[in-house]
Design a protein around this motif. Sequence first.
Motif: not given
Length: 355
Positions: A141-163
């Motif tokens: 099972d060669p796929a089990s030896l492959v590392d998952t790409p490191k995901i760089h979390e993006k800031a959560i986009v949301r509306l603020d109160v005024n928006e």
Amino acid sequence: MSMSTYHEELKNKETQRLREIQKELPAFTQSFFRGIAQTTSTKTRLAYAYDLRIFFRYLYEEHRTLGGVETKDFTAEHLNEISSEDIDCFLEYLTYYIRPDHENPEYGKEMHNDEKGKSRKLAAVRMMFKFYYKKKVIKADPASLVDTPKIHEKAIVRLDVNETADFLDAVETGEKLTDRQKAFHEKTKKRDLAMMTLLLGTGMRVSECVGINIKDLDFKNNAVKVTRKGGNEVFLYYGDEVREALEDYLEERENTMTKDENEPALFLSGQGKRIGVRTVQNMVKKYANGVTLKKITPHKLRSTFGTNLYQETGDIYLVADVLGHADVNTTRKHYADIEDGRRRMAATRIKLRKD
């Protein structure tokens, strides 16, 4: 059409599409899709089929020994010729590749994948190799030896109160729209305001919103029944602002809107049929354009609700439950920055020496 029938129709369309994509995959993969049918949704299997189609296309185009082997001639035994290094090369290939256009073979579409896209496609490949290794069809099972790409979390986009207030004002007045958009706005503004208010007031998914039928509304308890991922039906509760917007829209729907009298859907398109997800996505984009530079989608409205609820309650488990997250860690990941802010605030409240 009942709400359950609506979701059944979606599932049937996904099943039909899955069968079409499977015809483009090696014949042996049929056993894989049958094998995971009891533990995965049709939507998940369809996503796997799309991703595996790309994997086998890569092997045909790039692999050192399997290059040129037509998909129809590919067998499960061929998987033994694939190493973990080959799968690493596949992830690199996903960064940029040309997807063939069957209608215009001389043209293709440029495709790009970030870490998240690569991770999803790796998950499909892993699942397939794990299945055939467990069945002893392949030797490793060669796929089990492959590392998952490191995901760089993006800031959560949301509306603020005024928006949020400006966004709803834009829906109600149509002031930020183009002249062409304003021509249609008067006919749809009560529907649009009801939908946007409901999304912001409950945090429901856009797919759940378009699936609502009139009979799913319970004005006595300010609640609406929705069908969540996996088919579970739950009641979501809303405030008076949402109730008023829904009542205004329902009055218009009853008296003025063109509709099929047998159409049970709450939200109707201009043709009097159940409104679609894509229409709502375009609607959110249209109203957000004049309000904020942020890229706002229905999911961002969901994030806005989740943020507001968490800031009001500080209860991550409540937020996870209301949003319908199966794993609270998913919720915690999304609102980690708020938690960090709360922890910082808590630290300033502690006095070690009295003044």
